[in-house]
Design a protein around this motif. Structure first.
Motif, PDB file in Angstrom:
ATOM      1  N   ILE A 154       0.880  -1.181   0.000  1.00  0.00           N
ATOM      2  CA  ILE A 154       0.000   0.000   0.000  1.00  0.00           C
ATOM      3  C   ILE A 154       0.912   1.223   0.000  1.00  0.00           C
ATOM      4  N   LEU A 155       0.745   2.062  -1.024  1.00  0.00           N
ATOM      5  CA  LEU A 155       1.784   3.053  -1.353  1.00  0.00           C
ATOM      6  C   LEU A 155       1.332   4.496  -1.120  1.00  0.00           C
ATOM      7  N   PRO A 156       2.298   5.395  -0.896  1.00  0.00           N
ATOM      8  CA  PRO A 156       1.987   6.825  -0.723  1.00  0.00           C
ATOM      9  C   PRO A 156       2.162   7.570  -2.046  1.00  0.00           C
ATOM     10  N   TRP A 157       1.875   8.877  -2.028  1.00  0.00           N
ATOM     11  CA  TRP A 157       1.919   9.654  -3.276  1.00  0.00           C
ATOM     12  C   TRP A 157       3.219  10.424  -3.486  1.00  0.00           C
ATOM     13  N   ASN A 158       4.098  10.456  -2.499  1.00  0.00           N
ATOM     14  CA  ASN A 158       5.251  11.361  -2.650  1.00  0.00           C
ATOM     15  C   ASN A 158       6.388  10.776  -3.485  1.00  0.00           C
ATOM     16  N   ALA A 165       8.739   0.031  -6.244  1.00  0.00           N
ATOM     17  CA  ALA A 165       9.851  -0.895  -6.510  1.00  0.00           C
ATOM     18  C   ALA A 165      10.537  -1.345  -5.229  1.00  0.00           C
ATOM     19  N   ARG A 166      10.603  -0.451  -4.255  1.00  0.00           N
ATOM     20  CA  ARG A 166      11.278  -0.754  -2.991  1.00  0.00           C
ATOM     21  C   ARG A 166      10.645  -1.964  -2.305  1.00  0.00           C
ATOM     22  N   GLY A 167       9.312  -2.134  -2.453  1.00  0.00           N
ATOM     23  CA  GLY A 167       8.645  -3.282  -1.849  1.00  0.00           C
ATOM     24  C   GLY A 167       8.491  -4.445  -2.819  1.00  0.00           C
ATOM     25  N   ALA A 180      -0.262  -4.635  -5.493  1.00  0.00           N
ATOM     26  CA  ALA A 180       0.062  -3.283  -5.036  1.00  0.00           C
ATOM     27  C   ALA A 180      -1.154  -2.387  -5.181  1.00  0.00           C
ATOM     28  N   LYS A 181      -1.304  -1.479  -4.201  1.00  0.00           N
ATOM     29  CA  LYS A 181      -2.346  -0.457  -4.313  1.00  0.00           C
ATOM     30  C   LYS A 181      -1.669   0.903  -4.204  1.00  0.00           C
ATOM     31  N   PRO A 182      -1.526   1.591  -5.353  1.00  0.00           N
ATOM     32  CA  PRO A 182      -0.918   2.926  -5.309  1.00  0.00           C
ATOM     33  C   PRO A 182      -1.837   3.914  -4.594  1.00  0.00           C
ATOM     34  N   ALA A 183      -1.269   5.046  -4.192  1.00  0.00           N
ATOM     35  CA  ALA A 183      -2.092   6.113  -3.609  1.00  0.00           C
ATOM     36  C   ALA A 183      -3.103   6.575  -4.653  1.00  0.00           C
ATOM     37  N   GLU A 184      -4.264   7.008  -4.189  1.00  0.00           N
ATOM     38  CA  GLU A 184      -5.337   7.399  -5.112  1.00  0.00           C
ATOM     39  C   GLU A 184      -4.909   8.551  -6.022  1.00  0.00           C
ATOM     40  N   GLU A 185      -3.971   9.393  -5.536  1.00  0.00           N
ATOM     41  CA  GLU A 185      -3.538  10.545  -6.334  1.00  0.00           C
ATOM     42  C   GLU A 185      -2.543  10.151  -7.436  1.00  0.00           C
ATOM     43  N   THR A 232       3.414   2.049   3.284  1.00  0.00           N
ATOM     44  CA  THR A 232       4.146   3.310   3.412  1.00  0.00           C
ATOM     45  C   THR A 232       3.120   4.417   3.390  1.00  0.00           C
ATOM     46  N   GLY A 233       3.108   5.216   4.443  1.00  0.00           N
ATOM     47  CA  GLY A 233       2.133   6.289   4.513  1.00  0.00           C
ATOM     48  C   GLY A 233       2.166   6.924   5.892  1.00  0.00           C
ATOM     49  N   SER A 234       1.053   7.513   6.265  1.00  0.00           N
ATOM     50  CA  SER A 234       1.029   8.258   7.524  1.00  0.00           C
ATOM     51  C   SER A 234       0.916   7.312   8.724  1.00  0.00           C
ATOM     52  N   THR A 235       1.307   7.808   9.878  1.00  0.00           N
ATOM     53  CA  THR A 235       1.252   6.999  11.097  1.00  0.00           C
ATOM     54  C   THR A 235      -0.196   6.628  11.420  1.00  0.00           C
ATOM     55  N   ALA A 236      -1.122   7.568  11.195  1.00  0.00           N
ATOM     56  CA  ALA A 236      -2.526   7.294  11.526  1.00  0.00           C
ATOM     57  C   ALA A 236      -3.048   6.123  10.698  1.00  0.00           C
ATOM     58  N   THR A 237      -2.745   6.115   9.402  1.00  0.00           N
ATOM     59  CA  THR A 237      -3.225   5.010   8.568  1.00  0.00           C
ATOM     60  C   THR A 237      -2.454   3.727   8.890  1.00  0.00           C
ATOM     61  N   GLY A 238      -1.177   3.867   9.182  1.00  0.00           N
ATOM     62  CA  GLY A 238      -0.364   2.686   9.529  1.00  0.00           C
ATOM     63  C   GLY A 238      -0.953   1.920  10.700  1.00  0.00           C
ATOM     64  N   GLU A 255       6.281   1.785   7.071  1.00  0.00           N
ATOM     65  CA  GLU A 255       7.195   2.911   6.849  1.00  0.00           C
ATOM     66  C   GLU A 255       6.355   4.171   6.983  1.00  0.00           C
ATOM     67  N   LEU A 256       6.502   4.870   8.110  1.00  0.00           N
ATOM     68  CA  LEU A 256       5.539   5.928   8.439  1.00  0.00           C
ATOM     69  C   LEU A 256       6.187   7.305   8.413  1.00  0.00           C
ATOM     70  N   GLY A 257       5.627   8.204   9.143  1.00  0.00           N
ATOM     71  CA  GLY A 257       6.065   9.595   9.061  1.00  0.00           C
ATOM     72  C   GLY A 257       7.334   9.889   9.837  1.00  0.00           C
ATOM     73  N   ILE A 288       8.827  14.631   1.896  1.00  0.00           N
ATOM     74  CA  ILE A 288       9.756  13.501   2.028  1.00  0.00           C
ATOM     75  C   ILE A 288       9.581  12.959   3.440  1.00  0.00           C
ATOM     76  N   CYS A 289       9.437  11.639   3.546  1.00  0.00           N
ATOM     77  CA  CYS A 289       9.279  11.094   4.906  1.00  0.00           C
ATOM     78  C   CYS A 289      10.523  11.383   5.735  1.00  0.00           C
ATOM     79  N   THR A 290      11.697  11.419   5.074  1.00  0.00           N
ATOM     80  CA  THR A 290      12.944  11.647   5.800  1.00  0.00           C
ATOM     81  C   THR A 290      13.321  13.134   5.834  1.00  0.00           C
ATOM     82  N   ALA A 388       4.590  18.206  14.644  1.00  0.00           N
ATOM     83  CA  ALA A 388       3.766  17.484  13.663  1.00  0.00           C
ATOM     84  C   ALA A 388       4.494  17.391  12.326  1.00  0.00           C
ATOM     85  N   GLU A 389       4.186  16.334  11.580  1.00  0.00           N
ATOM     86  CA  GLU A 389       4.773  16.207  10.250  1.00  0.00           C
ATOM     87  C   GLU A 389       3.990  17.099   9.297  1.00  0.00           C
ATOM     88  N   VAL A 390       4.601  18.207   8.867  1.00  0.00           N
ATOM     89  CA  VAL A 390       3.901  19.173   8.005  1.00  0.00           C
ATOM     90  C   VAL A 390       3.842  18.650   6.571  1.00  0.00           C
TER      91      VAL A 390
HETATM   92  P1  NAD Z   1      -1.807   8.024   3.784  1.00  0.00           P
HETATM   93  O1  NAD Z   1      -1.571   7.282   5.046  1.00  0.00           O
HETATM   94  O2  NAD Z   1      -2.914   8.967   3.715  1.00  0.00           O
HETATM   95  O3  NAD Z   1      -2.045   6.997   2.585  1.00  0.00           O
HETATM   96  C1  NAD Z   1      -1.094   6.008   2.256  1.00  0.00           C
HETATM   97  C2  NAD Z   1      -1.803   4.897   1.506  1.00  0.00           C
HETATM   98  O4  NAD Z   1      -2.701   4.240   2.383  1.00  0.00           O
HETATM   99  C3  NAD Z   1      -2.625   5.340   0.303  1.00  0.00           C
HETATM  100  O5  NAD Z   1      -2.447   4.382  -0.715  1.00  0.00           O
HETATM  101  C4  NAD Z   1      -4.051   5.291   0.831  1.00  0.00           C
HETATM  102  O6  NAD Z   1      -5.024   5.068  -0.155  1.00  0.00           O
HETATM  103  C5  NAD Z   1      -3.969   4.101   1.763  1.00  0.00           C
HETATM  104  N1  NAD Z   1      -4.983   4.065   2.821  1.00  0.00           N
HETATM  105  C6  NAD Z   1      -5.698   5.088   3.352  1.00  0.00           C
HETATM  106  N2  NAD Z   1      -6.522   4.627   4.342  1.00  0.00           N
HETATM  107  C7  NAD Z   1      -6.286   3.298   4.434  1.00  0.00           C
HETATM  108  C8  NAD Z   1      -6.791   2.259   5.273  1.00  0.00           C
HETATM  109  N3  NAD Z   1      -7.703   2.498   6.231  1.00  0.00           N
HETATM  110  N4  NAD Z   1      -6.312   1.004   5.107  1.00  0.00           N
HETATM  111  C9  NAD Z   1      -5.388   0.732   4.182  1.00  0.00           C
HETATM  112  N5  NAD Z   1      -4.883   1.666   3.340  1.00  0.00           N
HETATM  113  C10 NAD Z   1      -5.312   2.936   3.467  1.00  0.00           C
HETATM  114  O7  NAD Z   1      -0.410   8.694   3.462  1.00  0.00           O
HETATM  115  P2  NAD Z   1      -0.069   9.671   2.257  1.00  0.00           P
HETATM  116  O8  NAD Z   1      -0.690  10.971   2.558  1.00  0.00           O
HETATM  117  O9  NAD Z   1      -0.354   9.005   0.962  1.00  0.00           O
HETATM  118  O10 NAD Z   1       1.525   9.761   2.368  1.00  0.00           O
HETATM  119  C11 NAD Z   1       2.148  10.677   3.178  1.00  0.00           C
HETATM  120  C12 NAD Z   1       2.665  10.000   4.426  1.00  0.00           C
HETATM  121  O11 NAD Z   1       3.495   8.891   4.070  1.00  0.00           O
HETATM  122  C13 NAD Z   1       3.549  10.882   5.264  1.00  0.00           C
HETATM  123  O12 NAD Z   1       3.207  10.740   6.612  1.00  0.00           O
HETATM  124  C14 NAD Z   1       4.954  10.347   5.015  1.00  0.00           C
HETATM  125  O13 NAD Z   1       5.878  10.579   6.017  1.00  0.00           O
HETATM  126  C15 NAD Z   1       4.700   8.914   4.815  1.00  0.00           C
HETATM  127  N6  NAD Z   1       5.785   8.302   4.033  1.00  0.00           N
HETATM  128  C16 NAD Z   1       6.662   7.486   4.676  1.00  0.00           C
HETATM  129  C17 NAD Z   1       7.725   6.925   3.973  1.00  0.00           C
HETATM  130  C18 NAD Z   1       8.706   6.016   4.666  1.00  0.00           C
HETATM  131  O14 NAD Z   1       9.397   5.301   3.978  1.00  0.00           O
HETATM  132  N7  NAD Z   1       8.769   6.028   5.978  1.00  0.00           N
HETATM  133  C19 NAD Z   1       7.876   7.189   2.616  1.00  0.00           C
HETATM  134  C20 NAD Z   1       6.950   8.024   1.977  1.00  0.00           C
HETATM  135  C21 NAD Z   1       5.894   8.587   2.718  1.00  0.00           C
END
Ligand code: NAD
Length: 485
Positions: A154-158, A165-167, A180-185, A232-238, A255-257, A288-290, A388-390
């Motif tokens: 499950i992938l982020p948009w940045n 590829a990393r996963g 794989a499920k890319p970010a909606e954007e 890979t995405g936000s801590t809340a979704t993780g 892999e979170l924020g 960038i997460c980092t 907070a992660e801006v």
């Molecule tokens: P996000 O958490 O909003 O979304 C990430 C992915 O999760 C998207 O594909 C989204 O559709 C999916 N998703 C949303 N709700 C879900 C649910 N309930 N269950 C399963 N999947 C769900 O994050 P974002 O806004 O796309 O990305 C930005 C965040 O990602 C930042 O916090 C950033 O730090 C983090 N990030 C971390 C890394 C890393 O390697 N640590 C790399 C890139 C981005």
């Protein structure tokens, strides 16, 4: 434009399941160029049915053609995919640029990195050795690594293409099959790579892409036939993904924020530090997460660093990504509203906005999502904007009284992704690397290194490791076998 608009972006209107384009879905979602807000594609939003089809196709491949390939031959297919990515690098970079908004040369770097991930893990396929364990004269034990099963990504948009590829690359190298499920954007480059995988001869079903939103991701994470979820995405979704994966008892890599500190101490090379800090917070518009989003500096060097950073930021060209500027737009105007919210609240708290803080380039791009490089100076470490992660080009600075104070402030957030320190003092550098709470530490070169080192966070920045050989642990199950004679 310096680089041409990629042709026919609207052709991406499908999921890629079992090597076929599947256009069904619960609804559709518009994909836009964040510099102009113009629609460039319309993608179906996958629901339970597409997720089921993809997982079931991956299972067929797992127990069929993918299982039956010699490890060497599996590696050759991944090398071929890497070669096709390199062949199409300019197209893929343009596609990523118009979907994410990032400057073309940064997108090209991501494409290059994508090919390198596939090459690195292609070489791993026939080197996944087990081990023997001494058990005495009449027994032998050994441990054999086996593919974990079907893995969800499950992938982020940045960084859409390189995170994909990393996963996917280590999972495929392990003999696992991928959904794989890319970010909606930002689904375009994942679909383009999945098409190249078919061209490379990777059997249908081995690498599937289901497009969609959070509900699609949730369905995938909770799917009973998924063995590992790499998120890979936000801590809340993780957090939600971890809970969902608990139902089928799947493995999780999160892999979170981050809110990463860059510490600059007395005697450090200021120009090196400024280059590292600028790269760490303004690259990819700070998304960038980092990102090194907190500068923690000794009083003796603080003002000089801020002056030089301001000079650098003011010289940054801000334009459409295809013109390869220094700064592109944020991912969307919605995200810009979120970034502006942090900035507005920090101003309302009376914090010193030394640079920027507003929309960038509104005359040239009235509908674009550009945001100015921004610096808040001498911020209390507990302020919201320092905690907070801006996820934008927004830096806070903090004065450190001494080394211990710098370390204490470094550790004073809930995150622990990466950290950097600039110092000529080897003892300080070693102590910092030992005591800072982070998954990766950079001494005298923020974000230097490469993708062969394990990467991941501690605290609320995540769990598990990607990159390097460490990634293979997520995609293999160790089976112990004992023979008695
Ligand atoms: P996000 O958490 O909003 O979304 C990430 C992915 O999760 C998207 O594909 C989204 O559709 C999916 N998703 C949303 N709700 C879900 C649910 N309930 N269950 C399963 N999947 C769900 O994050 P974002 O806004 O796309 O990305 C930005 C965040 O990602 C930042 O916090 C950033 O730090 C983090 N990030 C971390 C890394 C890393 O390697 N640590 C790399 C890139 C981005």
């Amino acid at each position: 434009m310096k680089h041409s608009y990629p042709a026919q972006t609207e052709q991406y209107n499908f999921h890629l399941i079992h090597g076929e384009k599947v256009c069904s879905g619960a609804s559709s979602s518009a994909i836009t160029d964040p510099a102009t807000d113009q629609e460039i594609a319309s993608l179906p939003v996958g629901n339970g049915s597409e997720t089921d089809q993809a997982v079931s196709s991956a299972h067929q491949a797992l127990n069929g053609p993918w299982k039956n390939l010699l490890p060497y031959d599996r590696g050759q297919l991944l090398f071929r995919l890497a070669d096709l990515i390199t062949r199409d690098a300019q197209y893929l970079a343009a596609l990523e640029t118009v979907n994410v908004g990032k400057p073309y040369s940064q997108a090209m770097r991501d494409v290059d990195r994508t090919a390198r991930y596939f090459r690195y893990y292609a070489g791993v396929c026939d080197k996944l050795h087990g081990e023997t364990v001494p058990l005495g004269p009449s027994q032998t034990g050994w441990v054999q690594p086996e593919p974990i099963g079907v893995t969800a990504h499950i992938l982020p948009w940045n960084y859409p293409i390189s995170t994909f590829a990393r996963g996917a690359a280590p999972a495929l190298a392990a003999g696992a099959c991928v959904v794989a499920k890319p970010a909606e954007e930002t689904p375009l480059t994942a679909l383009a790579i999945a098409e190249l995988a078919i061209l490379a001869g990777i059997p249908p079903g081995v690498l599937n892409v289901v497009c969609g939103n959070g509900s699609t991701g949730a369905a995938l994470a909770a799917h009973p036939q998924i063995a590992q979820v790499t998120f890979t995405g936000s801590t809340a979704t993780g957090r939600k993904v971890m809970q969902a994966a608990a139902n089928p008892i799947a493995g999780v890599t999160l892999e979170l924020g981050g809110k990463s500190p860059v510490v600059v101490l007395d005697g450090a090379d200021i120009d090196d530090a400024v280059a590292g800090i600028a790269r760490g917070i303004f690259f990819n518009a700070g998304q960038i997460c980092t990102a090194g989003s907190r500068l923690i500096a000794s009083a003796s060097v603080h003002d000089e660093i801020v002056d030089k950073l301001m000079g650098f930021a003011k010289s940054m060209a801000c334009d459409h990504g295809l013109n390869d500027p220094d700064l592109g737009p944020l991912i969307s105007r919605r995200h810009r509203t979120r970034v502006s919210g942090f900035v507005g609240r920090a101003r309302a708290e009376g914090l010193d906005c030394t640079l920027g803080g507003g929309c960038a380039n509104p005359e040239a791009f009235p509908n674009g999502a550009f945001f100015e490089p921004t610096i808040f100076s001498r911020v209390p470490i507990q302020a919201e904007i320092a905690q907070a992660e801006v996820f934008g080009p927004v830096l806070t600075t903090h004065i450190a009284d001494d080394f211990d104070h710098a370390l204490e402030m470094s550790n004073a957030t809930k995150f622990g992704l990466v950290a950097g320190v600039y110092t000529p003092d080897i003892t300080q550098a070693m102590r910092y690397a030992r005591d800072v709470q982070a998954g990766q530490v950079f001494i005298n070169g923020f974000l230097k290194g490469g993708d062969t080192l394990p990467f991941g966070g501690v605290k609320e920045s995540g769990i598990g490791r990607e990159k390097g050989l460490a990634a293979m642990a997520s995609y293999t199950a160790q089976k112990s076998v004992v023979i008695t004679y």
